[in-house]
Design a protein around this motif. Structure first.
Motif, PDB file in Angstrom:
ATOM      1  N   THR A  94       0.935  -1.161   0.036  1.00 32.17           N
ATOM      2  CA  THR A  94       0.136  -0.125  -0.025  1.00 32.17           C
ATOM      3  C   THR A  94       0.724   1.220  -0.050  1.00 32.17           C
ATOM      4  N   PHE A  97       2.629   2.816  -4.173  1.00 38.65           N
ATOM      5  CA  PHE A  97       1.837   3.790  -5.091  1.00 38.65           C
ATOM      6  C   PHE A  97       1.678   5.117  -4.109  1.00 38.65           C
ATOM      7  N   GLN A  98       2.163   5.512  -3.036  1.00 36.97           N
ATOM      8  CA  GLN A  98       2.090   6.534  -2.564  1.00 36.97           C
ATOM      9  C   GLN A  98       3.357   7.410  -2.731  1.00 36.97           C
ATOM     10  N   PRO A 101       5.858   8.863  -9.341  1.00 34.79           N
ATOM     11  CA  PRO A 101       6.575   7.830 -10.317  1.00 34.79           C
ATOM     12  C   PRO A 101       7.989   8.161 -10.387  1.00 34.79           C
ATOM     13  N   ASP A 203      -5.039   4.628  -4.675  1.00 31.36           N
ATOM     14  CA  ASP A 203      -3.665   5.034  -5.009  1.00 31.36           C
ATOM     15  C   ASP A 203      -3.146   4.761  -6.229  1.00 31.36           C
ATOM     16  N   MET A 204      -3.383   3.604  -6.809  1.00 32.35           N
ATOM     17  CA  MET A 204      -2.893   3.356  -8.108  1.00 32.35           C
ATOM     18  C   MET A 204      -3.412   4.479  -9.084  1.00 32.35           C
ATOM     19  N   PHE A 207      -1.309   7.506  -8.721  1.00 26.57           N
ATOM     20  CA  PHE A 207      -0.002   7.243  -9.073  1.00 26.57           C
ATOM     21  C   PHE A 207      -0.009   7.419 -10.650  1.00 26.57           C
ATOM     22  N   ARG A 208      -0.963   6.830 -11.289  1.00 27.52           N
ATOM     23  CA  ARG A 208      -1.121   6.980 -12.714  1.00 27.52           C
ATOM     24  C   ARG A 208      -0.961   8.388 -13.104  1.00 27.52           C
ATOM     25  N   TYR A 211       0.352  12.074  -9.494  1.00 28.62           N
ATOM     26  CA  TYR A 211      -0.001  12.960  -8.418  1.00 28.62           C
ATOM     27  C   TYR A 211      -0.284  14.475  -8.920  1.00 28.62           C
TER      28      TYR A 211
END
Length: 424
Positions: A94, A97-98, A101, A203-204, A207-208, A211
């Motif tokens: 968890t 993805f915080q 990238p 979160d994904m 992330f994509r 942010y």
């Protein structure tokens, strides 16, 4: 357990979890919330440690913790909810993805997460000052604090109403909070694997989008105004105004106005007169998330909330025990909610008692003359730590400790002891 023994044990736990060092030009000094489960420096955990350390007379150590928290602050003012110092790889899936990238390419050096947490830092600095009268420390931190709180206002008050939005359940500090279930599209009540994946998908998604906060807001996948988060924000805007006053800083009036604006918005949008509760909000239209978590109480501490409303909320839910009547208060979720589970679980904050709720409410109860009720909260916490040790959370019916061991948050009991003694 006698008060002094409790304090001695809390000090032992803090020092056992404390880490300091230098890496890549940064100096760090922090306390892990627990030895294994939470190995990094966390934002609001650090602030809790400051309150606990100062309650133990460890003001110098508290200073070091705050300075470490802002060591990696970005030029625009941002400070992440996790600072990766010595151990650089995320501890849980968890966490992965915080990160932005681009940060995945820099895991070899200290870095921060892309998320925020309840902004308790100004109150933590003010606590240190209240005990040390060290204006130089205030002046040292104030430029960093100003940039941080202005970043929050600029980047998370999407509508300009004074209310901050979180973009994932993990930003509230209350992972898996049941009031978020409707936003996540989870309707099964008791938590299960499907809830885990729904949260991870948020979160994904963020992330994509790299942010990019504007893009995340437009997508409206998880935009929540948490009652506790915003109450803490309002309190800390007031603390910022006081710190500016102490330092002779010209931005005192700005922060006073912002605190007033946020407090009024909380009362306007979050309060439900029929239920006598403050609810979290979701989406662009401020829909109320009518799930009775323990944070329905939080805004009563604000001066912008009328005394009559404070009394209604307390009498309905805390004093008359509407859904919160358990041997070891305060449960994180009303026992009448379908999602309520009092036992140990991956999906925390859905029933068990956490010391932080009692700590937060005690000061307000003392200020409003509910000394007996404040004393009851303290006695409950003392029984919990005496019987089950310093655990992450506790069964509200039996007092059995669950979750992480040697957990520092439960050390807030020493601050509660000091406050009660001051009131007596």
């Amino acid at each position: 357990m006698p008060d002094q023994e409790i304090k001695d044990r809390v000090r032992e736990v803090l020092y056992k979890n404390m880490i300091s060092g230098q890496r890549a030009g940064f100096s760090y000094h922090y306390t892990k919330p627990s030895p294994g489960t939470y190995p990094f420096q966390y934002f609001w955990d650090t602030c809790f440690h400051v309150f606990t350390l100062t309650a133990l007379g460890e003001e110098d150590m508290a200073r070091k913790h705050i300075l470490s928290l802002f060591e990696m602050q970005q030029p625009d003012g941002f400070v992440g909810h996790m600072s990766y110092w010595k151990r650089l790889w995320p501890a849980r899936i968890t966490d992965l993805f915080q990160l932005r990238p681009r940060d995945l390419l820099q895991l070899y050096k200290p870095h921060m997460s892309a998320l925020v947490q309840p902004p308790l830092a100004a109150q933590a600095v003010l606590r240190v000052y209240s005990l040390t009268r060290d204006k130089s420390f205030v002046q040292q931190l104030l430029p960093r604090l100003r940039k941080y709180y202005r970043w929050l206002a600029r980047n998370r008050d999407f509508e300009g109403e004074g209310l901050l939005s979180i973009i994932t359940p993990f930003e509230s500090g209350m992972d898996w909070k049941a009031s978020y279930d409707p936003v996540l599209g989870y309707s099964k009540g008791k938590a299960g694997p499907q809830l885990f994946w729904k949260v991870l998908q948020v979160d994904m998604h963020n992330f994509r989008k790299g942010y990019d906060l504007k893009a995340i807001y437009r997508s409206n996948k998880f935009i929540v105004k948490d009652a506790a988060f915003n109450t803490i924000y309002a309190q800390n805007l007031s603390a910022m105004a006081e710190l500016c006053r102490l330092a002779g800083d010209e931005e005192e009036q700005y922060f006073r106005e912002q605190a007033d604006k946020t407090g009024k918005a909380i009362y306007k949008y979050m309060y439900d007169e029929t239920d006598a509760a403050f609810y979290d909000l979701y989406g662009h239209d401020y829909g109320k998330l009518k799930v009775r978590t323990a944070t329905i109480f939080f805004p009563v501490v604000l001066k912008s909330v009328p005394d009559t409303v404070c009394k209604q909320v307390l009498e309905r839910h805390l004093l008359h025990k509407d859904g919160f009547h358990v041997p070891f208060p305060m449960p994180s979720l009303s026992v009448n909610e379908p999602a309520f589970v009092p036992n140990e679980s991956l999906y925390i904050w859905r029933g068990p008692t956490w010391v932080v709720f009692n700590w937060f409410m005690q000061q307000f109860l003392l200020e409003k003359g509910y000394e007996q009720e404040a004393q009851a909260l303290l006695q409950s916490v003392k029984k919990l730590v005496s019987g089950s040790g310093f655990r992450e959370y506790y069964n509200p019916f039996t007092g059995e400790g669950h979750g992480a061991e040697e957990f520092t948050w439960s050390g807030l009991v020493v601050d509660m002891i000091n406050k009660q003694q001051g009131a007596d």
